[in-house]
Scaffold this motif. Structure first.
Motif, mmCIF file in Angstrom:
data_model
loop_
_atom_site.group_PDB
_atom_site.id
_atom_site.type_symbol
_atom_site.label_atom_id
_atom_site.label_comp_id
_atom_site.label_asym_id
_atom_site.label_seq_id
_atom_site.Cartn_x
_atom_site.Cartn_y
_atom_site.Cartn_z
ATOM 1 N N VAL A 165 -100.917 -19.960 -20.074
ATOM 2 C CA VAL A 165 -100.977 -20.727 -18.593
ATOM 3 C C VAL A 165 -100.741 -20.869 -17.659
ATOM 4 N N THR A 166 -98.796 -21.172 -18.116
ATOM 5 C CA THR A 166 -98.213 -21.564 -17.184
ATOM 6 C C THR A 166 -97.705 -20.076 -17.333
ATOM 7 N N ASN A 167 -97.186 -19.346 -17.831
ATOM 8 C CA ASN A 167 -97.086 -18.035 -16.983
ATOM 9 C C ASN A 167 -97.936 -17.176 -16.418
ATOM 10 N N PHE A 168 -99.441 -17.554 -16.710
ATOM 11 C CA PHE A 168 -100.420 -16.950 -16.021
ATOM 12 C C PHE A 168 -100.221 -17.225 -14.894
ATOM 13 N N ILE A 169 -99.637 -18.760 -14.624
ATOM 14 C CA ILE A 169 -99.795 -19.011 -12.818
ATOM 15 C C ILE A 169 -98.417 -18.964 -12.024
ATOM 16 N N PHE A 170 -97.134 -19.044 -13.243
ATOM 17 C CA PHE A 170 -95.462 -18.470 -12.204
ATOM 18 C C PHE A 170 -95.498 -17.682 -13.521
ATOM 19 N N PRO A 171 -96.112 -16.120 -13.359
ATOM 20 C CA PRO A 171 -95.538 -14.946 -13.911
ATOM 21 C C PRO A 171 -94.127 -14.845 -13.938
ATOM 22 N N PHE A 172 -92.670 -15.228 -13.918
ATOM 23 C CA PHE A 172 -91.440 -14.856 -13.379
ATOM 24 C C PHE A 172 -91.099 -14.372 -15.068
ATOM 25 N N VAL A 173 -90.712 -14.583 -16.006
ATOM 26 C CA VAL A 173 -90.965 -13.827 -16.469
ATOM 27 C C VAL A 173 -91.457 -12.523 -17.540
ATOM 28 N N ASP A 174 -92.794 -12.654 -16.865
ATOM 29 C CA ASP A 174 -93.519 -11.305 -17.208
ATOM 30 C C ASP A 174 -92.462 -10.254 -16.593
ATOM 31 N N PHE A 175 -92.839 -10.564 -15.321
ATOM 32 C CA PHE A 175 -92.168 -9.320 -14.165
ATOM 33 C C PHE A 175 -90.230 -9.476 -14.564
ATOM 34 N N CYS A 176 -89.855 -10.345 -14.852
ATOM 35 C CA CYS A 176 -88.008 -10.220 -15.442
ATOM 36 C C CYS A 176 -88.302 -8.952 -16.523
ATOM 37 N N TYR A 177 -88.849 -9.209 -16.904
ATOM 38 C CA TYR A 177 -89.703 -8.349 -18.222
ATOM 39 C C TYR A 177 -89.757 -7.247 -17.947
ATOM 40 N N ILE A 178 -90.560 -6.176 -16.882
ATOM 41 C CA ILE A 178 -90.254 -5.009 -16.506
ATOM 42 C C ILE A 178 -90.125 -5.118 -15.830
ATOM 43 N N LEU A 179 -88.731 -5.783 -15.257
ATOM 44 C CA LEU A 179 -87.467 -5.340 -14.688
ATOM 45 C C LEU A 179 -86.811 -4.848 -15.392
ATOM 46 N N GLN A 180 -86.387 -5.547 -16.493
ATOM 47 C CA GLN A 180 -85.733 -5.477 -17.104
ATOM 48 C C GLN A 180 -86.128 -3.793 -18.408
ATOM 49 N N LEU A 181 -87.169 -3.894 -18.713
ATOM 50 C CA LEU A 181 -87.468 -2.312 -19.092
ATOM 51 C C LEU A 181 -86.981 -1.545 -18.119
ATOM 52 N N GLU A 182 -87.476 -1.225 -16.895
ATOM 53 C CA GLU A 182 -87.357 -0.107 -16.101
ATOM 54 C C GLU A 182 -86.186 -0.260 -15.876
ATOM 55 N N GLU A 183 -85.515 -0.609 -16.503
ATOM 56 C CA GLU A 183 -83.508 -0.816 -16.353
ATOM 57 C C GLU A 183 -83.072 -1.563 -14.737
ATOM 58 N N TYR A 184 -83.707 -2.504 -15.065
ATOM 59 C CA TYR A 184 -83.319 -2.982 -13.466
ATOM 60 C C TYR A 184 -83.255 -2.153 -12.217
ATOM 61 N N SER A 185 -83.951 -1.069 -12.126
ATOM 62 C CA SER A 185 -84.104 -0.045 -10.970
ATOM 63 C C SER A 185 -85.017 -0.813 -10.270
ATOM 64 N N THR A 186 -85.115 -0.811 -9.298
ATOM 65 C CA THR A 186 -86.186 -1.776 -7.746
ATOM 66 C C THR A 186 -87.002 -0.358 -7.416
ATOM 67 N N ARG A 187 -86.542 0.428 -7.653
ATOM 68 C CA ARG A 187 -87.458 1.613 -7.151
ATOM 69 C C ARG A 187 -88.463 1.844 -8.487
#
Length: 452
Positions: free
Chosen positions: A10-32
């Motif tokens: 529930v906390t992650n659903f409201i404040f999804p910092f971890v989810d989007f850091c996960y996506i950033l990591q999977l994308e090799e830290y490429s902002t684009r």
């Protein structure tokens, strides 16, 4: 425990910092690439299903800065607004969390760039101090790890040979491994190198100063990260242009016309059948793809004069790295585990190999697949072609419901010959209708959460 787990969701659903850091990591830290991924994942939550966020120093810093920025925004809203306006602002700020993560990573990028530069410079200095080390680099769209492993086995009994384990092949990964793991007394260093952009292999070679080089293949892996296939091949061929002039440069014979057209005239081309010092080497335990990789390793081993009888003995016992067309057992089934390879070409060859084994064992063939990612526009129909090949070759197909499942299905004429599953775990739970003694299963990659 269940209550805590639900609270975290529930906390992650409201404040999804971890989810989007996960996506950033999977994308090799490429902002684009991260921002492109937001089109798909902006309103999705609790994304970590197939893998988990790795808490590297960079991720920890990104999480800390993201939360700090978010709290700063909330404080400003509290100070400067009130009532309904404040409530709407609070809700709007929550929606902005994915962009706050991108901003936090952008802020720390210059610092991480300088840190990476220092780590790579340290690795380069360390290699310069070990002046007698002969470095061999191996690049290619596929076959790198297998060729590296085979070459290591051929050399390690006569020379103190080191190679980076697992899939360490970026400039930063290689540098970090050198700083931590490489010590004096090493004769030969074997390094696998890969690329996501033009110039990355040059960066690796600038640090490694390779004496010899192998390019195993020129295919389509990571094609979506490049403008076209020509640019991808240009990036891979930096391997040869950055190797010493008098070093040994090897490639499969099938690349001869292509490389000569590019003006590369000092390459030695190797046939697919394994030979050593003019003698054919028998390796019935290896697939045709693996024999091709072994041929390159054997030719390089000749440069180091390994005794022929030792080579024959080693080759008779060679096994490929894990998850690369490896025969094993899973959930009581006999399987061909090809769950590492994400190349269209190797996927095709893996299917052919599995079909041959199924025929030898008088079993039916079942293929589990999620498709091939990062193909780019030039190979947009590849997953449909994969479906066509599987429809001809396999008795049944388990398709994981990735972004590519519809393309795979387009290539399968009979709906009765496949089923869809949300994940590979769901497939294993539904195998009661497939008797274990009647079926051979080919397991292809499930892919990361970015593709679901």
């Amino acid at each position: 425990m269940a209550l805590l787990k639900n609270l975290l969701r529930v906390t992650n659903f409201i404040f999804p910092f971890v989810d989007f850091c996960y996506i950033l990591q999977l994308e090799e830290y490429s902002t684009r690439r991260y921002l492109v991924a937001l089109k798909k994942f902006l309103f999705r939550r609790n994304l970590q299903q197939r893998q988990r966020l790795v808490l590297t120093q960079r991720i920890k810093l990104t999480l800390f800065l993201s939360v700090a920025m978010y709290l700063g925004i909330l404080t400003s809203i509290y100070i400067f607004t009130s009532g309904t306006t404040a409530l709407v602002s609070y809700l709007g700020t929550t929606i902005l969390i994915p962009l706050i993560v991108a901003l936090a990573d952008t802020v720390i990028t210059p610092g991480t760039y300088l840190l990476k530069k220092r780590i790579r410079a340290s690795a380069q200095r360390k290699l310069k101090n070990y002046k007698n080390i002969v470095t061999i680099v191996i690049a290619g769209s596929h076959g790198k790890s297998t060729t590296k492993t085979f070459l290591y086995e051929l050399l390690r009994y006569h020379y103190n040979t080191k190679m980076a384990l697992r899939n360490i092949n970026t400039p930063m990964g290689i540098a970090d491994w050198i700083n931590k793991e490489l010590h004096g007394g090493v004769d030969i260093l074997i390094a696998e190198i890969d690329t996501y952009w033009v110039g990355e292999i040059t960066d690796s070679c600038h640090m490694l100063r390779p004496r010899h080089a192998i390019v195993t293949s020129l295919g389509e892996q990571h094609l979506v990260r490049f403008k076209n296939q020509e640019e991808l091949h240009q990036a891979l061929l930096e391997t040869f242009t950055c190797t010493t002039i008098d070093g040994l440069k090897l490639a499969p014979r099938e690349l001869k016309n292509n490389l000569e057209k590019k003006g590369l005239n000092d390459i030695i081309y190797v046939d697919d059948i394994p030979y050593y010092a003019g003698r054919k080497i028998e390796t019935p335990q290896l697939s045709e793809t693996q024999k091709k990789d072994l041929s390159l390793a054997l030719r390089m081993a000749e440069e180091f004069s390994i005794p022929e009888h030792i080579v024959v003995d080693i080759c008779s016992k060679l096994t490929p790295p894990d998850r690369r067309q490896v025969q094993s057992k899973m959930h009581g089934f006999e399987v061909v585990d090809d769950s590492y390879n994400i190349s269209f070409e190797t996927a095709q060859k893996g299917i052919t190999r599995a079909a041959e084994l199924a025929k030898e064992k008088n079993k039916k063939l079942l293929i589990v697949t999620a498709g091939i990612p990062e193909l780019g526009k030039e190979n947009a129909q590849a997953n449909t072609k994969l479906g066509q090949q599987m429809a001809i070759t396999a008795n049944y197909i388990a398709i994981l419901k990735s972004d590519f499942h519809k393309a795979i299905i387009e290539g399968i004429p009979k709906k009765s010959s496949y089923s869809l599953y949300p994940s590979i775990d769901d497939f294993w739970l539904a195998t009661e209708s497939f008797p274990k003694d009647e079926w051979l299963i080919l397991v292809q990659p499930e892919l990361t959460d970015l593709y679901y």
